[in-house]
Design a protein around this motif. Structure first.
Motif, mmCIF file in Angstrom:
data_model
loop_
_atom_site.group_PDB
_atom_site.id
_atom_site.type_symbol
_atom_site.label_atom_id
_atom_site.label_comp_id
_atom_site.label_asym_id
_atom_site.label_seq_id
_atom_site.Cartn_x
_atom_site.Cartn_y
_atom_site.Cartn_z
ATOM 1 N N VAL A 8 45.062 76.512 -80.847
ATOM 2 C CA VAL A 8 46.249 76.744 -80.018
ATOM 3 C C VAL A 8 46.515 78.247 -79.914
ATOM 4 C CG1 VAL A 8 48.756 76.426 -79.882
ATOM 5 C CG2 VAL A 8 47.272 74.484 -80.427
ATOM 6 N N ARG A 9 46.421 78.953 -81.028
ATOM 7 C CA ARG A 9 46.625 80.407 -81.020
ATOM 8 C C ARG A 9 45.615 81.085 -80.092
ATOM 9 N NH1 ARG A 9 45.848 81.185 -86.150
ATOM 10 N NH2 ARG A 9 47.778 80.132 -86.680
ATOM 11 N N SER A 10 44.370 80.654 -80.164
ATOM 12 C CA SER A 10 43.311 81.199 -79.315
ATOM 13 C C SER A 10 43.561 80.870 -77.840
ATOM 14 C CB SER A 10 41.961 80.642 -79.755
ATOM 15 O OG SER A 10 40.948 81.045 -78.885
ATOM 16 N N MET A 11 44.044 79.652 -77.572
ATOM 17 C CA MET A 11 44.342 79.263 -76.187
ATOM 18 C C MET A 11 45.421 80.154 -75.595
ATOM 19 S SD MET A 11 44.306 75.082 -76.379
ATOM 20 C CE MET A 11 44.827 74.848 -74.672
ATOM 21 N N ARG A 12 46.427 80.479 -76.389
ATOM 22 C CA ARG A 12 47.518 81.332 -75.895
ATOM 23 C C ARG A 12 47.011 82.738 -75.566
ATOM 24 N NH1 ARG A 12 51.895 78.327 -76.515
ATOM 25 N NH2 ARG A 12 52.124 76.988 -78.322
ATOM 26 N N ALA A 13 46.056 83.220 -76.331
ATOM 27 C CA ALA A 13 45.534 84.569 -76.135
ATOM 28 C C ALA A 13 44.455 84.645 -75.051
ATOM 29 C CB ALA A 13 44.966 85.099 -77.448
ATOM 30 N N SER A 14 43.874 83.509 -74.698
ATOM 31 C CA SER A 14 42.700 83.521 -73.824
ATOM 32 C C SER A 14 43.003 83.667 -72.344
ATOM 33 C CB SER A 14 41.891 82.242 -74.029
ATOM 34 O OG SER A 14 42.599 81.152 -73.486
ATOM 35 N N ARG A 15 44.232 83.491 -71.951
ATOM 36 C CA ARG A 15 44.629 83.594 -70.543
ATOM 37 C C ARG A 15 43.826 82.661 -69.642
ATOM 38 N NH1 ARG A 15 48.299 87.831 -69.768
ATOM 39 N NH2 ARG A 15 48.256 89.263 -71.515
ATOM 40 N N GLY A 16 43.667 81.420 -70.085
ATOM 41 C CA GLY A 16 43.042 80.410 -69.240
ATOM 42 C C GLY A 16 41.566 80.177 -69.480
ATOM 43 N N ASN A 17 40.918 80.991 -70.304
ATOM 44 C CA ASN A 17 39.504 80.808 -70.593
ATOM 45 C C ASN A 17 39.369 79.977 -71.868
ATOM 46 O OD1 ASN A 17 36.737 81.013 -70.549
ATOM 47 N ND2 ASN A 17 36.692 83.089 -71.341
ATOM 48 N N VAL A 18 39.479 78.644 -71.709
ATOM 49 C CA VAL A 18 39.531 77.740 -72.859
ATOM 50 C C VAL A 18 38.378 76.742 -72.779
ATOM 51 C CG1 VAL A 18 40.926 75.987 -74.029
ATOM 52 C CG2 VAL A 18 42.046 77.933 -72.928
ATOM 53 N N LYS A 19 37.662 76.582 -73.890
ATOM 54 C CA LYS A 19 36.602 75.581 -73.932
ATOM 55 C C LYS A 19 37.225 74.191 -73.825
ATOM 56 C CE LYS A 19 34.218 76.194 -77.642
ATOM 57 N NZ LYS A 19 33.281 76.461 -78.745
ATOM 58 N N PHE A 20 36.586 73.340 -73.033
ATOM 59 C CA PHE A 20 37.089 71.981 -72.858
ATOM 60 C C PHE A 20 37.152 71.243 -74.196
ATOM 61 C CE2 PHE A 20 36.498 67.451 -72.090
ATOM 62 C CZ PHE A 20 37.580 67.200 -71.262
ATOM 63 N N SER A 21 36.146 71.409 -75.023
ATOM 64 C CA SER A 21 36.116 70.713 -76.319
ATOM 65 C C SER A 21 37.294 71.131 -77.194
ATOM 66 C CB SER A 21 34.790 70.964 -77.040
ATOM 67 O OG SER A 21 34.601 72.340 -77.290
ATOM 68 N N ASP A 22 37.703 72.402 -77.118
ATOM 69 C CA ASP A 22 38.871 72.852 -77.875
ATOM 70 C C ASP A 22 40.153 72.220 -77.339
ATOM 71 O OD1 ASP A 22 37.349 74.394 -79.573
ATOM 72 O OD2 ASP A 22 37.797 76.294 -78.574
ATOM 73 N N GLY A 23 40.287 72.179 -76.017
ATOM 74 C CA GLY A 23 41.461 71.547 -75.413
ATOM 75 C C GLY A 23 41.541 70.073 -75.751
ATOM 76 N N LEU A 24 40.394 69.422 -75.795
ATOM 77 C CA LEU A 24 40.341 68.008 -76.137
ATOM 78 C C LEU A 24 40.799 67.784 -77.581
ATOM 79 C CD1 LEU A 24 39.583 65.320 -74.824
ATOM 80 C CD2 LEU A 24 37.268 65.654 -75.674
ATOM 81 N N LYS A 25 40.381 68.663 -78.489
ATOM 82 C CA LYS A 25 40.817 68.562 -79.890
ATOM 83 C C LYS A 25 42.334 68.690 -79.989
ATOM 84 C CE LYS A 25 36.681 70.499 -82.028
ATOM 85 N NZ LYS A 25 36.137 71.677 -82.713
ATOM 86 N N VAL A 26 42.886 69.653 -79.265
ATOM 87 C CA VAL A 26 44.337 69.875 -79.293
ATOM 88 C C VAL A 26 45.059 68.662 -78.713
ATOM 89 C CG1 VAL A 26 46.225 71.274 -78.352
ATOM 90 C CG2 VAL A 26 44.175 72.382 -79.255
#
Length: 83
Positions: A8-26
């Protein structure tokens, strides 16, 4: 990344560049198993109104607006101000 809080911390910092597998875990951590309809992974949220979070795998990444919606839903669930 394995820790959901780190993701989640990484998603906030990434400005939209998020791996799908990470989003799925969240999504699975906060909202349970998604309903899958074609390329759409749909998470049910516990509130009325707009009770869905939709995700699609776009070449291994989440669509930026969907990452933002997922973070907003997580914030709402945790009682924080929305993104």
């Amino acid at each position: 990344m394995s820790n959901v809080e780190d993701i989640v911390r990484s998603m906030r910092a990434s400005r939209g560049n998020v791996k799908f597998s990470d989003g799925l875990k969240v999504g699975m951590h906060f909202f349970g198993k998604p309903r899958i309809s074609g390329s759409h992974y749909i998470f049910k949220t516990p509130w009325r109104g707009d009770p869905w979070v939709n995700m699609q795998n776009s070449k291994g990444k989440m669509k930026p607006y969907q990452a933002k919606q997922l973070l907003s839903a997580v914030d709402r669930l945790e009682g924080k101000k929305s993104v």
